[in-house]
Design an enzyme around this catalytic site. Structure first.
Site, PDB file in Angstrom:
ATOM      1  N   ASP A   1     116.798  -2.391 -23.464  1.00  8.86           N
ATOM      2  CA  ASP A   1     115.759  -3.075 -24.222  1.00  8.86           C
ATOM      3  C   ASP A   1     115.262  -2.142 -25.336  1.00  8.86           C
ATOM      4  O   ASP A   1     116.076  -1.549 -26.055  1.00  8.86           O
ATOM      5  CB  ASP A   1     114.622  -3.503 -23.276  1.00  8.86           C
ATOM      6  CG  ASP A   1     113.601  -4.418 -23.922  1.00  8.86           C
ATOM      7  OD1 ASP A   1     113.916  -5.594 -24.142  1.00  8.86           O
ATOM      8  OD2 ASP A   1     112.492  -3.935 -24.215  1.00  8.86           O
TER       9      ASP A   1
ATOM     10  N   TYR B   1     104.334  -4.596 -32.646  1.00  5.65           N
ATOM     11  CA  TYR B   1     103.970  -4.997 -34.010  1.00  5.65           C
ATOM     12  C   TYR B   1     104.489  -3.972 -35.023  1.00  5.65           C
ATOM     13  O   TYR B   1     105.089  -4.332 -36.050  1.00  5.65           O
ATOM     14  CB  TYR B   1     102.450  -5.122 -34.113  1.00  5.65           C
ATOM     15  CG  TYR B   1     101.935  -5.393 -35.516  1.00  5.65           C
ATOM     16  CD1 TYR B   1     101.656  -6.696 -35.924  1.00  5.65           C
ATOM     17  CD2 TYR B   1     101.718  -4.354 -36.428  1.00  5.65           C
ATOM     18  CE1 TYR B   1     101.181  -6.954 -37.212  1.00  5.65           C
ATOM     19  CE2 TYR B   1     101.249  -4.610 -37.705  1.00  5.65           C
ATOM     20  CZ  TYR B   1     100.983  -5.909 -38.096  1.00  5.65           C
ATOM     21  OH  TYR B   1     100.518  -6.150 -39.369  1.00  5.65           O
TER      22      TYR B   1
ATOM     23  N   HIS C   1     118.545  -8.078 -17.043  1.00  4.91           N
ATOM     24  CA  HIS C   1     117.777  -7.257 -17.970  1.00  4.91           C
ATOM     25  C   HIS C   1     117.214  -5.987 -17.351  1.00  4.91           C
ATOM     26  O   HIS C   1     116.930  -5.028 -18.062  1.00  4.91           O
ATOM     27  CB  HIS C   1     116.622  -8.098 -18.531  1.00  4.91           C
ATOM     28  CG  HIS C   1     115.963  -7.495 -19.736  1.00  4.91           C
ATOM     29  ND1 HIS C   1     116.554  -7.477 -20.972  1.00  4.91           N
ATOM     30  CD2 HIS C   1     114.763  -6.878 -19.884  1.00  4.91           C
ATOM     31  CE1 HIS C   1     115.748  -6.888 -21.841  1.00  4.91           C
ATOM     32  NE2 HIS C   1     114.658  -6.516 -21.207  1.00  4.91           N
TER      33      HIS C   1
END
Length: 370
Positions: free
Chosen positions: A170, A301, A348
Site C-alpha cells: 500500500d 491529502y 491487501h
C-alpha cells in the site's frame, strides 16, 4: 543509540482513556440501515454492532499493549517530526537489516505475526508513519511519501545500518520504492506486496492507464471493470481524505464508532483470508488513543497534492502477489529480472492474512542479497 537522540519508548495508555472509550461506545448513537443493501453502501449495521460490542466488552487492550511492549520500541525526531519505531535485533550479528513500512489504514500492529518468523534472519526496523499512532502529533503539513522516504533513510543511518533491505505494501510500497531510488547506495533490495484489486486501484491514479486497455481483450476488460468499480464505489473514503482531511478528522477524533467503521470496512472489503479480530482492533485502538485518524488523513491529502515521485529504483526488486490472477503482470512494471511469487489466497494485508507465506517470500528474496 542514546547518543543519537533515540529514546526508549513504552506504550502506556491511561486508564481514563480506556474508560472514555468504553463510555463513548456505550452511548453511541446508531443509525438505521436500509434493508437488503449488505456491503454495497458501507459496512453493515449488524457487523459493526458486533465489532463495537466486542471492542467495548471483550477486547483486552492491556493484553495487546503488553504484546506490543514485548518488542523494543523507540522514538526519535527527524526533520522536526517525532518518529516511533520497533527495533527488533536478531541474535545473529550478520543478520540483514530490514525496514518494513505499513500503509493505510494500518499500523505497526499489522506485522506482529511476522516478527517471530523473521527475527532470526533480520534486524527488523518497523516505524509508524508520520502522523500515525505514536509518530504524532504531526508537526506540520507536507508529509508526502517522498519526505517519509528521506526520513527513513536518516533513521537507518542513525541506527548504523549501512546496507539494508526495504519492504512494504500500500502506501508502504510507495515509500519503499522511493527510498530504494533515493538511497540506492545503501538499499540492497526492494520487496513489495500487492494484489489484483490494489494494482487496479493504483492504476486509476496513473494518467493514461485506461487508454492503454483493449476493450476486446478479456484481461484488459477485467482490469477496466475493477478500475471503474474503484472510481465509482471504492474510492469515496480516499476522495474525502484527499480533499477535506480536517472535516472528516472531527468525526474520526470524536467518535470511536466512526473510527472503527472507517477501518473495519476496509478489512471487510480488502481481505480474503481471516484476520484475527483482536489484531485488527489493536490497530483501530492505536488510531483512537493517539487521535491519529485526522493526522493520517492529512498525510494522504499531502500525497494527493504532491508530484514528487523520485527516480526508479536501481536495486533488485521482488514482488509477492496475493489473490493473484492474470491481470497483475499487466499492471505491475516489474523488470524481467524481478523476483516474482504468486499466491492464490490473501489480499491487501498479507502480513495478517498469510504471515508464514510472506515471511518465506522475504527470506527467499533477501537471502541471496546478503
Amino acid at each position: 543509540m542514546a547518543g543519537m537522540d533515540i529514546e526508549p519508548f513504552r506504550i502506556a495508555i491511561p486508564d481514563a482513556d480506556l474508560a472514555d472509550l468504553h463510555r463513548r461506545l456505550t452511548d453511541a448513537r446508531w443509525p438505521t440501515e436500509l434493508p437488503g443493501t449488505g456491503w454495497t453502501r458501507g459496512i453493515p449495521l449488524d457487523h459493526l454492532r458486533e465489532l463495537a460490542d466486542h471492542w467495548r466488552t471483550g477486547f483486552d487492550w492491556r493484553a495487546q499493549e503488553t504484546r506490543l511492549n514485548a518488542f523494543p520500541q523507540f522514538t526519535t525526531d527527524i526533520d522536526g517530526q517525532r518518529i516511533h519505531f520497533l527495533h527488533v535485533r536478531s541474535e545473529r550479528a550478520d543478520a540483514t537489516p530490514l525496514l518494513i513500512t505499513h500503509g493505510y489504514p494500518s499500523s505497526v500492529a499489522e506485522f506482529l505475526e511476522l516478527i517471530g518468523p523473521l527475527a532470526g534472519d533480520f534486524h527488523l526496523v518497523i516505524p509508524s508513519l508520520p502522523g500515525y499512532a505514536f509518530s504524532t502529533p504531526l508537526a506540520g503539513p507536507g508529509w508526502t511519501m517522498a519526505r517519509t522516504a528521506r526520513t527513513w533513510a536518516e533513521l537507518m543511518r542513525r541506527l548504523g545500518y549501512a546496507r539494508y533491505g526495504v519492504h512494504g505494501g500500500d502506501v508502504g510500497a510507495g515509500i519503499s520504492g522511493l527510498l530504494a531510488g533515493l538511497d540506492g547506495e545503501h538499499v540492497i533490495g526492494l520487496h513489495v506486496v500487492t494484489d489484483p484489486w490494489t494494482a487496479a486501484a493504483t492504476a486509476t491514479f496513473i494518467p493514461g492507464s485506461a487508454d492503454r486497455l483493449d476493450a476486446d481483450d478479456p484481461v484488459d476488460k477485467l482490469i477496466k471493470d475493477r478500475m471503474d468499480a474503484f472510481r465509482t464505489d471504492g474510492s469515496g473514503y480516499l476522495s474525502l481524505m484527499n480533499s477535506r482531511p480536517q472535516t472528516i478528522g472531527y468525526g474520526l477524533t470524536d467518535s470511536p464508532l466512526l473510527q472503527l467503521a472507517w477501518i473495519a470496512e476496509k478489512f471487510g472489503e480488502w481481505t480474503d483470508l481471516p484476520v484475527d479480530r483482536d489484531q485488527m482492533l489493536t490497530t483501530v485502538s492505536l488510531y483512537w488513543f493517539t487521535g491519529s485518524g485526522i493526522s493520517a488523513a492529512h498525510t494522504l491529502y499531502d500525497q494527493a497534492h504532491s508530484s514528487e515521485w523520485g527516480t526508479p529504483p536501481g536495486v533488485p526488486q521482488g514482488f509477492a502477489v496475493f489473490g493473484s490472477d492474470e491481470t497483475v503482470r499487466k499492471l505491475i512494471p516489474a523488470p524481467a529480472t524481478a523476483h516474482w511469487v504468486e499466491h492464490e489466497r490473501g489480499r491487501h494485508f498479507p502480513a495478517m492474512e498469510a504471515p508464514a507465506e510472506l515471511a518465506a517470500d522475504l527470506r527467499a528474496f533477501f537471502g541471496p542479497l546478503t
